[in-house]
Design an enzyme around this catalytic site. Structure first.
Site, PDB file in Angstrom:
ATOM      1  N   ASP A  93       0.862  -1.186   0.000  1.00 39.39           N
ATOM      2  CA  ASP A  93       0.000   0.000   0.000  1.00 39.39           C
ATOM      3  C   ASP A  93       0.905   1.246   0.000  1.00 39.39           C
ATOM      4  O   ASP A  93       1.836   1.332   0.803  1.00 39.39           O
ATOM      5  CB  ASP A  93      -0.847  -0.060   1.287  1.00 39.39           C
ATOM      6  CG  ASP A  93      -2.019   0.899   1.288  1.00 39.39           C
ATOM      7  OD1 ASP A  93      -2.386   1.399   0.216  1.00 39.39           O
ATOM      8  OD2 ASP A  93      -2.569   1.122   2.389  1.00 39.39           O
ATOM      9  N   ASP A 115       2.824   5.155  -5.371  1.00 40.80           N
ATOM     10  CA  ASP A 115       2.065   6.384  -5.162  1.00 40.80           C
ATOM     11  C   ASP A 115       2.922   7.585  -5.546  1.00 40.80           C
ATOM     12  O   ASP A 115       3.679   8.117  -4.750  1.00 40.80           O
ATOM     13  CB  ASP A 115       1.615   6.482  -3.700  1.00 40.80           C
ATOM     14  CG  ASP A 115       0.802   7.756  -3.440  1.00 40.80           C
ATOM     15  OD1 ASP A 115       0.598   8.538  -4.395  1.00 40.80           O
ATOM     16  OD2 ASP A 115       0.381   7.952  -2.289  1.00 40.80           O
ATOM     17  N   ASP A 277      -9.211   0.436   6.402  1.00 41.86           N
ATOM     18  CA  ASP A 277      -8.225   0.264   7.471  1.00 41.86           C
ATOM     19  C   ASP A 277      -8.759   0.821   8.788  1.00 41.86           C
ATOM     20  O   ASP A 277      -8.841   0.116   9.797  1.00 41.86           O
ATOM     21  CB  ASP A 277      -6.909   0.961   7.073  1.00 41.86           C
ATOM     22  CG  ASP A 277      -5.765   0.630   8.018  1.00 41.86           C
ATOM     23  OD1 ASP A 277      -5.966  -0.162   8.967  1.00 41.86           O
ATOM     24  OD2 ASP A 277      -4.655   1.164   7.829  1.00 41.86           O
TER      25      ASP A 277
END
Ligand SMILES: [Zn+2]
Length: 330
Positions: A93, A115, A277
């Protein structure tokens, strides 16, 4: 160098294709410890749902990347032992740079996110392209991001949203070769997704957050038909958990999440992956606080982590069945 295929993991390509066609989304649940992992696997096996196990940079610091990978390998065996060979993706992630993505590919992750959303558009393309070229040599799928989400998640901090610009998505996807794209349409990281002044109140005084920007989502879908879209920061912040936490000594303020009916609507569109999350954090904390208050004599971690794990499992099962629609799709 170890391939995820030897570990029994899968990449996201096939499950996203099915999710798109079947109009549901795959749950992406973050994990840092054994109880979270057990709850995820138990829930997804019982609900017969494919699942993405997510490792954030905070998780890598807290639990160690190598250990987390072995836990995911263990999760594959655990699911089989529970009686179902559900598709399990191990996903990085918010990978911040090429090196971290490469190290995850090399150690058995089946999917990575690069990202590059806080870089310039051109730099985001260059960085994402580089990760895709490496990952695809190993049949690892890659998630990119366009637009910036507000909120705080581990090391990812942003004050304001920058919504995804639909006119960029086609160019970005074709130039980078990514397999999925995270977009910014009003979800945000953390348990304080909106300020109370951004919300309206209903007749019961309950805060109603502003709607997600489905117009942006639809404009993106039109430009990249059939392409898997990802929503980050998609916890709903169940108010019963917040109430329990605060009832037993907690001090959470202004917690507001994304309504589950909006996520249900998104899951039926090109959104194929929904990240959750914060809701898990709230469920565990609520159960632990309540048990500490009721049983002050307890000091064995299993006494309070056990019920916390049970609450988490209930939460994950609920998400698969009622929010994402992934139950029964493994
Ligand atoms: Zn995120």
């Amino acid at each position: 160098m170890v391939s995820y295929k030897e570990l029994g993991l899968v990449n996201s390509r096939e499950i996203f294709k099915k999710a798109f066609e079947g109009k549901y989304a795959i749950p992406a649940f973050n994990f840092n410890n054994m109880e979270q992992m057990q709850a995820i696997i138990q829930a997804c096996v019982e609900e017969n749902s494919p699942v993405i196990l997510q490792v954030s940079s905070g998780a890598r610091k807290y639990a160690n990347q190598t250990l987390l990978r072995y836990m995911a390998q263990g999760a594959v065996e655990y699911a089989k032992e529970l009686g179902k060979n559900i598709p399990i993706v191990l996903h990085l992630d918010h990978g911040a740079d090429f090196e971290i993505c490469k190290s995850c590919v090399d150690m058995g992750f089946s999917s990575v996110m690069i990202d590059g959303s806080h870089h310039s558009y051109a730099d985001n393309i260059a960085l994402t392209r580089k990760v895709v070229e490496y990952a695809h040599q190993h049949d690892v799928t890659v998630e990119g991001e366009l637009g910036v989400l507000a909120g705080i998640e581990d090391d990812v901090v942003a004050e304001h949203h920058t919504y995804t610009q639909p006119e960029e998505v086609e160019d970005f996807v074709s130039k980078t070769g990514v397999d999925s794209l995270a977009i910014s349409i009003g979800t945000s990281h953390g348990a304080n997704k909106f300020k109370p002044e951004q919300c309206t109140r209903n007749a019961d005084g309950i805060l109603i957050p502003p709607s997600l920007r489905f117009d942006i989502l639809e404009a993106c879908e039109k430009r990249i038909p059939g392409f898997p879209i990802v929503l980050h920061g998609a916890s709903s912040v169940p108010q019963q958990y917040v109430a329990t936490i605060n009832q037993y000594g907690g001090a959470l303020k202004d917690t507001i999440g994304i309504p589950e009916d909006e996520l249900r609507r998104a899951a039926k569109s090109a959104v194929c992956k929904i990240n959750i999350d914060s809701d898990g954090r709230l469920a565990m904390t609520a159960a632990i606080r309540e048990n500490f208050a009721i049983h002050p004599e307890w000091f064995d971690p299993r006494q309070y982590l056990g019920p916390a794990r049970e609450e988490l499992k209930k939460l994950y099962a609920h998400k698969c069945v009622h929010v994402l629609g992934s139950a029964g799709k493994a």
